[in-house]
Write an enzyme that holds these catalytic residues in place. Structure first.
Site, PDB file in Angstrom:
ATOM      1  N   CYS A   1      -6.108   3.705   2.688  1.00 55.17           N
ATOM      2  CA  CYS A   1      -5.339   4.725   2.982  1.00 55.17           C
ATOM      3  C   CYS A   1      -5.783   5.666   4.043  1.00 55.17           C
ATOM      4  O   CYS A   1      -4.876   5.866   5.101  1.00 55.17           O
ATOM      5  CB  CYS A   1      -4.905   5.800   1.883  1.00 55.17           C
TER       6      CYS A   1
ATOM      7  N   ARG B   1     -15.409  -2.284  -4.222  1.00 60.03           N
ATOM      8  CA  ARG B   1     -15.585  -1.460  -5.420  1.00 60.03           C
ATOM      9  C   ARG B   1     -16.850  -1.545  -6.149  1.00 60.03           C
ATOM     10  O   ARG B   1     -16.624  -2.776  -6.639  1.00 60.03           O
ATOM     11  CB  ARG B   1     -14.479  -0.982  -6.132  1.00 60.03           C
TER      12      ARG B   1
ATOM     13  N   GLN C   1      -5.929  -6.074  -1.313  1.00 63.28           N
ATOM     14  CA  GLN C   1      -4.826  -5.350  -1.717  1.00 63.28           C
ATOM     15  C   GLN C   1      -3.414  -5.747  -0.613  1.00 63.28           C
ATOM     16  O   GLN C   1      -3.848  -5.707   0.307  1.00 63.28           O
ATOM     17  CB  GLN C   1      -4.828  -3.937  -1.716  1.00 63.28           C
TER      18      GLN C   1
ATOM     19  N   ASP D   1      -1.411  -3.919   0.441  1.00 65.22           N
ATOM     20  CA  ASP D   1      -1.440  -2.346   0.415  1.00 65.22           C
ATOM     21  C   ASP D   1      -0.245  -1.945   1.587  1.00 65.22           C
ATOM     22  O   ASP D   1      -0.263  -2.835   2.564  1.00 65.22           O
ATOM     23  CB  ASP D   1      -2.754  -2.131   1.030  1.00 65.22           C
TER      24      ASP D   1
ATOM     25  N   HIS E   1       1.716   2.077   3.136  1.00 67.56           N
ATOM     26  CA  HIS E   1       1.619   3.471   3.135  1.00 67.56           C
ATOM     27  C   HIS E   1       2.958   3.844   3.776  1.00 67.56           C
ATOM     28  O   HIS E   1       3.116   3.423   5.157  1.00 67.56           O
ATOM     29  CB  HIS E   1       0.487   4.117   3.721  1.00 67.56           C
TER      30      HIS E   1
ATOM     31  N   LYS F   1       1.552   8.613 -10.030  1.00 65.43           N
ATOM     32  CA  LYS F   1       2.088   7.004  -9.735  1.00 65.43           C
ATOM     33  C   LYS F   1       3.032   6.676 -10.600  1.00 65.43           C
ATOM     34  O   LYS F   1       3.191   7.011 -11.857  1.00 65.43           O
ATOM     35  CB  LYS F   1       0.645   6.326  -9.395  1.00 65.43           C
TER      36      LYS F   1
ATOM     37  N   HIS G   1       1.665   5.819  -1.526  1.00 64.27           N
ATOM     38  CA  HIS G   1       0.815   4.566  -1.393  1.00 64.27           C
ATOM     39  C   HIS G   1       1.249   3.466  -2.291  1.00 64.27           C
ATOM     40  O   HIS G   1       2.106   3.827  -3.287  1.00 64.27           O
ATOM     41  CB  HIS G   1      -0.546   4.885  -2.253  1.00 64.27           C
TER      42      HIS G   1
END
Length: 604
Positions: A302, A331, A349, A351, A353, A432, A478
């Site tokens: 992000c 992670r 991911q 991912d 945004h 979320k 997100h």
């Protein structure tokens, strides 16, 4: 009271066991069946039955915690000898012997001070009590066995006949890798034999479909402990599968108005402090030092997208602005929870945004839900949605959280989309929607997510110029459809048992020439297919024809095409379609049409 009532639900949907429900007026009875609430009581009680059996078989055992989990129940305990899978049947037999003694399960309460004295010689009980803030503790007793527990439990052992102990594992005390390793035994329990048998059959099938097993057989991916735990290596066939999945999603993103971006994989720790990751997620991050400054390898994408948004001034006319990235993140997962591709330390991911105005939240959330739906339909997954609310460890004001959470609920309710609530399950920066998919074996998996975030735009002073020429803060959504490529591919592998749909199969066609003089035509066909984006191989090794066909089919390839004199002469192929279990002949042109139609099924 009916003999089949094992507990009650209060008005807040909390379970109250029969001994705690002194006044049952206004309470909803929980019948002895396979409902979610009943199974919670049955499984928690079975965990205590297992602990009682272990105590009788191994008298010096000491017990930590024994909760109900998604896969049944477990108990963590210390024992002075090794317990292996071969010992589970002995423990099960002792559990059945205890049931025959017809013990009732009795509850009594004592003060915390009394409990500390009562279990003064049991350091594991002391560790449990340090986690409890209440001044009054409950103890459940059956026969000579008793243990600290909030409950709830069934009234007697006679309700616990249908169980199976499934595996033995190690577990660090309190989940702390630096602490003592305890023994953990998992089990499952149901209200009837038929449900237990169906579940055990599913577990057997799951073993056959285990993505680690299939991944090794098909040479999709590998792990190397010497190189580092939880770090997957993608082998050629697995990488081909992954690239096809990435390409399908890339096209789907572009037609939906997303723009590709890419951020650095390492940023100064000050950035992570500003975002709140350092305080709320720091224990899961990898940190290093460069030029006497601390940096953090990104656990999320992000911040990079925020910096790209801020690079140029944005107007309300630019919103919604949708960025997406196949972002590699790291992670620090504890070694005990690493599990094939499902739980790794490095993953990618899908991912995105979305920067939008508050008024655009509902329409953007619904657009993402429709995107999720198209991907789930592509692979034949059923799914449910769960709204996850503010966790204990969070940033931002309650009022902002309430606004964001209500925005998610409104978007789903206005479009008649059902959902459940996961209290306290949100991300630290916002609530979320979690997407839970159900695979071919009926197992549920957490994959995609949609998160509403007012906090990070505020912390990084993200702004746009509104219609009235004032500067306003956008909302940041997100979102991930798959969750991560690693986890989703693991789920796909088990869902399809390695029999991937044609459009993502690592190898889609294998040509098997019968003799040497058929090899040139096979290679010509392979080249034609490769130019059309279809992965093909030629099996022309010096093995028997039957062995080469068997080897090809073990690769779970959709099409095996046999090439002989007739096929060379007629420019045709003899097809073995693994998916339809059919054999037939096609001309080269007909074969290309069929394969092209199969490729089209991969569009969303």
């Amino acid at each position: 009271m009916s003999e089949n009532i094992i507990g009650y639900l209060d008005n807040d949907n909390n379970i109250i066991d029969t001994q705690s429900a002194e006044e049952t007026a206004g309470l909803t009875p929980i019948e002895y069946d396979n409902s979610e609430k009943a199974l919670e009581i049955i499984r928690h009680s079975t965990a205590h039955l297992m602990a009682q059996a272990i105590t009788e078989l191994y008298p010096n055992s000491q017990f930590f915690v024994g909760p109900v989990v998604d896969e049944g129940f477990y108990y963590d305990f210390r024992v002075d000898q090794k317990i292996g899978e071969e010992d589970l049947k002995t423990i099960e037999k002792k559990m059945k012997d205890l049931i025959k003694k017809k013990y009732k399960i009795e509850k009594y309460e004592i003060s915390k001070d009394e409990a500390i004295k009562k279990f003064a010689n049991d350091d594991l009980k002391q560790a449990v009590m340090r986690r409890i803030e209440d001044n009054t503790l409950s103890i459940y007793k059956q026969g000579e066995f008793e243990d600290l527990c909030r409950g709830p439990h069934v009234p007697a052992l006679r309700f616990l006949n249908n169980f199976k102990l499934t595996r033995v594992a190690g577990a660090y005390l309190g989940g702390d890798e630096k602490a003592e390793m305890l023994t953990r035994i998992y089990g499952i329990a149901f209200a009837d034999k038929e449900s237990l048998k169906a579940h055990l059959d599913m577990l057997e099938e799951a073993k056959k479909r285990d993505h680690r097993k299939i991944g090794t057989e098909m040479e999709l991916f590998m792990f190397n402990e010497e190189a580092g735990a939880g770090l997957p290596f993608w082998m050629p066939k697995g990488a081909k599968l992954r690239v096809k999945l990435e390409e399908i999603l890339h096209k789907a993103h572009r037609v939906r108005g997303y723009q590709p971006v890419r951020g650095p994989e390492i940023l100064k720790s000050d950035m992570w402090r500003t975002s709140g990751h350092y305080a709320c997620y720091g224990e899961n991050m990898y940190l290093t030092e460069i030029d006497e400054q601390e940096y953090g390898i990104k656990p999320m994408n992000c911040i990079g997208h925020i910096q790209i948004f801020k690079q140029t001034q944005k107007s309300y006319r630019d919103l919604p602005l949708r960025f997406y990235e196949y972002g590699v993140v790291h992670r620090h997962e504890k070694s005990g929870v690493l599990h094939g591709l499902l739980r790794v330390r490095e993953f990618t991911q899908d991912d995105a945004h979305i920067f939008c105005t508050p008024e655009q939240i509902a329409s953007e959330v619904i657009e993402v839900v429709e995107f999720v739906d198209s991907v789930m339909q592509l692979f034949g997954f059923n799914y449910t949605m769960e709204v996850a609310t503010k966790p204990e460890k969070a940033i931002g004001e309650d009022a902002v959280w309430e606004l964001a959470t209500q925005g998610l609920k409104d978007a789903l309710e206005e479009n008649n989309l059902p959902y459940t609530i996961d209290e306290g399950g949100g991300a630290f920066y916002g609530p979320k929607i979690d997407v839970k998919i159900t695979d071919a074996l009926g197992r549920k998996w957490q994959c995609g997510t949609i998160q509403v975030d007012f906090n990070l735009p505020q912390r990084f002073e993200v702004e746009y110029v509104a219609e009235d020429n004032t500067r306003k803060q956008p909302v940041m959504l997100h979102r991930a459809i798959l969750g991560s490529f690693e986890r989703f591919i693991a789920i796909l592998t088990e869902h399809f048992a390695g029999e991937f749909p044609f459009f993502i199969a690592p190898t889609q066609v294998i040509f098997v020439p019968i003799a040497e003089n058929h090899v040139d035509y096979a290679n010509e066909l392979k080249k034609t297919l490769m130019l059309e984006g279809i992965d093909a191989e030629v099996y022309d090794k010096n093995d028997s024809l039957n062995k080469r066909i068997r080897t090809a089919e073990k690769q779970r390839v959709p099409y095996v095409a046999i090439i002989g004199d007739e096929e060379v002469a007629n420019k045709s192929v003899a097809i073995r379609n693994r998916r339809s279990r059919e054999q037939y002949n096609l001309t080269q042109d007909e074969f290309m049409v069929e394969l092209t139609q199969e490729l089209q099924k991969g569009k969303i």
